[in-house]
Design a protein around this motif. Sequence first.
Motif, mmCIF file in Angstrom:
data_model
loop_
_atom_site.group_PDB
_atom_site.id
_atom_site.type_symbol
_atom_site.label_atom_id
_atom_site.label_comp_id
_atom_site.label_asym_id
_atom_site.label_seq_id
_atom_site.Cartn_x
_atom_site.Cartn_y
_atom_site.Cartn_z
ATOM 1 N N SER A 1 17.288 -5.135 27.201
ATOM 2 C CA SER A 1 18.494 -4.335 26.958
ATOM 3 C C SER A 1 18.097 -2.921 26.565
ATOM 4 O O SER A 1 17.145 -2.706 25.808
ATOM 5 C CB SER A 1 19.327 -4.958 25.828
ATOM 6 O OG SER A 1 19.690 -6.275 26.161
ATOM 7 N N SER A 2 18.837 -1.950 27.098
ATOM 8 C CA SER A 2 18.557 -0.559 26.756
ATOM 9 C C SER A 2 19.102 -0.261 25.373
ATOM 10 O O SER A 2 19.966 -0.975 24.855
ATOM 11 C CB SER A 2 19.209 0.383 27.773
ATOM 12 O OG SER A 2 20.617 0.254 27.715
ATOM 13 N N ALA A 3 18.620 0.804 24.782
ATOM 14 C CA ALA A 3 19.056 1.170 23.440
ATOM 15 C C ALA A 3 20.546 1.496 23.417
ATOM 16 O O ALA A 3 21.244 1.278 22.427
ATOM 17 C CB ALA A 3 18.246 2.366 22.937
ATOM 18 N N GLU A 4 21.063 2.036 24.542
ATOM 19 C CA GLU A 4 22.476 2.405 24.615
ATOM 20 C C GLU A 4 23.377 1.177 24.717
ATOM 21 O O GLU A 4 24.538 1.197 24.333
ATOM 22 C CB GLU A 4 22.741 3.312 25.826
ATOM 23 C CG GLU A 4 22.027 4.663 25.775
ATOM 24 C CD GLU A 4 20.555 4.571 26.176
ATOM 25 O OE1 GLU A 4 20.210 3.633 26.928
ATOM 26 O OE2 GLU A 4 19.770 5.407 25.703
ATOM 27 N N VAL A 5 22.854 0.087 25.323
ATOM 28 C CA VAL A 5 23.667 -1.111 25.544
ATOM 29 C C VAL A 5 23.018 -2.294 24.821
ATOM 30 O O VAL A 5 22.731 -3.314 25.432
ATOM 31 C CB VAL A 5 23.817 -1.416 27.057
ATOM 32 C CG1 VAL A 5 24.950 -2.418 27.286
ATOM 33 C CG2 VAL A 5 24.084 -0.157 27.852
ATOM 34 N N PHE A 6 22.771 -2.119 23.524
ATOM 35 C CA PHE A 6 22.154 -3.205 22.772
ATOM 36 C C PHE A 6 23.223 -4.242 22.469
ATOM 37 O O PHE A 6 24.215 -3.942 21.790
ATOM 38 C CB PHE A 6 21.549 -2.670 21.476
ATOM 39 C CG PHE A 6 20.513 -3.595 20.892
ATOM 40 C CD1 PHE A 6 19.234 -3.646 21.420
ATOM 41 C CD2 PHE A 6 20.837 -4.434 19.836
ATOM 42 C CE1 PHE A 6 18.275 -4.501 20.890
ATOM 43 C CE2 PHE A 6 19.893 -5.290 19.305
ATOM 44 C CZ PHE A 6 18.614 -5.323 19.835
ATOM 45 N N SER B 1 32.255 -30.990 9.090
ATOM 46 C CA SER B 1 30.942 -30.708 9.692
ATOM 47 C C SER B 1 30.409 -29.372 9.189
ATOM 48 O O SER B 1 31.172 -28.424 8.953
ATOM 49 C CB SER B 1 31.060 -30.655 11.224
ATOM 50 O OG SER B 1 31.572 -31.855 11.743
ATOM 51 N N ALA B 2 29.091 -29.289 9.007
ATOM 52 C CA ALA B 2 28.458 -28.030 8.610
ATOM 53 C C ALA B 2 28.278 -27.171 9.861
ATOM 54 O O ALA B 2 27.502 -27.507 10.758
ATOM 55 C CB ALA B 2 27.110 -28.312 7.960
ATOM 56 N N ILE B 3 29.013 -26.068 9.941
ATOM 57 C CA ILE B 3 28.965 -25.178 11.098
ATOM 58 C C ILE B 3 28.574 -23.782 10.625
ATOM 59 O O ILE B 3 29.082 -23.292 9.604
ATOM 60 C CB ILE B 3 30.322 -25.126 11.832
ATOM 61 C CG1 ILE B 3 30.716 -26.530 12.298
ATOM 62 C CG2 ILE B 3 30.261 -24.169 13.017
ATOM 63 C CD1 ILE B 3 32.075 -26.608 12.965
ATOM 64 N N GLU B 4 27.678 -23.147 11.356
ATOM 65 C CA GLU B 4 27.195 -21.815 10.964
ATOM 66 C C GLU B 4 27.203 -20.883 12.169
ATOM 67 O O GLU B 4 26.797 -21.257 13.267
ATOM 68 C CB GLU B 4 25.779 -21.924 10.392
ATOM 69 C CG GLU B 4 25.296 -20.654 9.720
ATOM 70 C CD GLU B 4 24.028 -20.885 8.905
ATOM 71 O OE1 GLU B 4 24.141 -21.154 7.687
ATOM 72 O OE2 GLU B 4 22.923 -20.811 9.489
ATOM 73 N N LEU B 5 27.667 -19.663 11.940
ATOM 74 C CA LEU B 5 27.701 -18.630 12.979
ATOM 75 C C LEU B 5 26.673 -17.553 12.635
ATOM 76 O O LEU B 5 26.721 -16.964 11.548
ATOM 77 C CB LEU B 5 29.102 -18.021 13.077
ATOM 78 C CG LEU B 5 29.301 -16.879 14.076
ATOM 79 C CD1 LEU B 5 28.969 -17.320 15.494
ATOM 80 C CD2 LEU B 5 30.741 -16.347 13.999
ATOM 81 N N LEU B 6 25.739 -17.336 13.560
ATOM 82 C CA LEU B 6 24.677 -16.343 13.344
ATOM 83 C C LEU B 6 24.861 -15.128 14.240
ATOM 84 O O LEU B 6 25.253 -15.264 15.420
ATOM 85 C CB LEU B 6 23.306 -16.954 13.657
ATOM 86 C CG LEU B 6 22.814 -18.113 12.810
ATOM 87 C CD1 LEU B 6 21.423 -18.549 13.289
ATOM 88 C CD2 LEU B 6 22.773 -17.747 11.336
ATOM 89 N N LYS B 7 24.572 -13.964 13.698
ATOM 90 C CA LYS B 7 24.470 -12.744 14.494
ATOM 91 C C LYS B 7 23.001 -12.363 14.551
ATOM 92 O O LYS B 7 22.331 -12.279 13.510
ATOM 93 C CB LYS B 7 25.280 -11.609 13.853
ATOM 94 C CG LYS B 7 25.235 -10.304 14.655
ATOM 95 C CD LYS B 7 26.087 -9.230 13.998
ATOM 96 C CE LYS B 7 26.035 -7.929 14.793
ATOM 97 N NZ LYS B 7 26.862 -6.873 14.156
ATOM 98 N N LEU B 8 22.479 -12.192 15.770
ATOM 99 C CA LEU B 8 21.053 -11.921 15.955
ATOM 100 C C LEU B 8 20.810 -10.458 16.312
ATOM 101 O O LEU B 8 21.634 -9.820 16.966
ATOM 102 C CB LEU B 8 20.487 -12.806 17.081
ATOM 103 C CG LEU B 8 20.807 -14.303 17.031
ATOM 104 C CD1 LEU B 8 20.071 -15.028 18.162
ATOM 105 C CD2 LEU B 8 20.425 -14.897 15.687
ATOM 106 N N HIS B 9 19.655 -9.953 15.883
ATOM 107 C CA HIS B 9 19.281 -8.579 16.241
ATOM 108 C C HIS B 9 17.777 -8.406 16.039
ATOM 109 O O HIS B 9 17.146 -9.160 15.297
ATOM 110 C CB HIS B 9 20.071 -7.565 15.419
ATOM 111 C CG HIS B 9 20.085 -7.840 13.949
ATOM 112 N ND1 HIS B 9 19.086 -7.455 13.097
ATOM 113 C CD2 HIS B 9 21.004 -8.497 13.174
ATOM 114 C CE1 HIS B 9 19.358 -7.837 11.875
ATOM 115 N NE2 HIS B 9 20.528 -8.471 11.886
ATOM 116 N N ARG B 10 17.241 -7.414 16.701
ATOM 117 C CA ARG B 10 15.830 -7.092 16.552
ATOM 118 C C ARG B 10 15.602 -6.294 15.281
ATOM 119 O O ARG B 10 16.429 -5.477 14.911
ATOM 120 C CB ARG B 10 15.362 -6.247 17.750
ATOM 121 C CG ARG B 10 15.256 -7.096 19.036
ATOM 122 C CD ARG B 10 13.836 -7.462 19.280
ATOM 123 N NE ARG B 10 13.637 -8.184 20.520
ATOM 124 C CZ ARG B 10 12.746 -9.128 20.687
ATOM 125 N NH1 ARG B 10 12.006 -9.503 19.665
ATOM 126 N NH2 ARG B 10 12.599 -9.722 21.828
#
Length: 335
Positions: free
Chosen positions: A275-280, A326-335
């Motif tokens: 992914s480009s820096a502009e469209v991360f 139920s144990a449910i978790e939402l993650l946001k990922l990033h470099r």
Amino acid sequence: MGKQEVNKHTCEMALSEQSSVEAALKDFQAAFFAMSRLPSFPWTFVEKELRSSGSSELISEVLKQTCLHPLCRKFPPSVRYRRLFLTELIRRLEAADCEPLDELYNALAEVVGAEETTECYKSYLLPAGGAVSLLENIALISEGTTGLVTWEAALYLAEWALENQQVFTGRTVLELGSGVGLTGIAICRSCSLKRFVFSDCHSRVLQKLRDNVRLNGLSEQTSRSVGVEELDWTAATEEELRKVGADVIIAADVVYDPEIAGSLVKLLSTILRCSSAEVFPQVLICSTIRNPETYGGFKQQLENEGISHEVIPGPVSHVFPYNRQSAIELLKLHR
């Protein structure tokens, strides 16, 4: 208390009771079309109303909102489920010594002789009106895959998306492991997207996914804003991923096996790398934590690939009926 005050109080009580009945009918309808477990229905309210009124009017209204509703004629829950539901309504009615309802027994007679199938429809009612209707397998695991039914994390992620529509506005969204399509279809029906790409790799799941996309009026043939793609996580190339050009990546209930989780991490690493820096892109992964060791291993593999994660608070509103224990978790990922 004066006569005017008594009348006002009586009106307020009547309105409150009417509001309670309407809420109960909505709960019945949502639970019925999602084929929720029968004990989860608001039976206590029904029993109270039947005892106080001595009338079968409420059961008649429940029937109109469920088995006799046009949605049930078009996209019916399984034969067995309807039979059990109607039998329970009859049991509650008889226990309250209310007059019998011909339409209730007629509805039961209709399903008693009906043939059982391996597939059925589940419909999830949307807050703005309408429903996401899906053809799903009755068995949780069939044809060598778990992707032919809707799982809790997909419903959780869909609820979060409905509350955070700005995340998807004007964006191109790629969904990994779309399964039967609940999350993606709910987002397409509720958010102002640029484009949405459903994806999976199992041939039978892809066929069911395409059928459900068309079922909900999102045909690939009539709209360039929706696509259904075969995507093998172990073989996807940077060129393929760049071609999609996704601003948002989502996935639900895809971290249930260590080997599959490993393939997912490698794919996510490739997506973030190309992914480009502009469209991360924003990357959102929602998981039901069935095995803490497997889920912890997934997080460790993310860290090993240099991918950070943060936990996002869950949805506030309960839109869809499902097991919230139920144990449910939402993650946001990033470099």
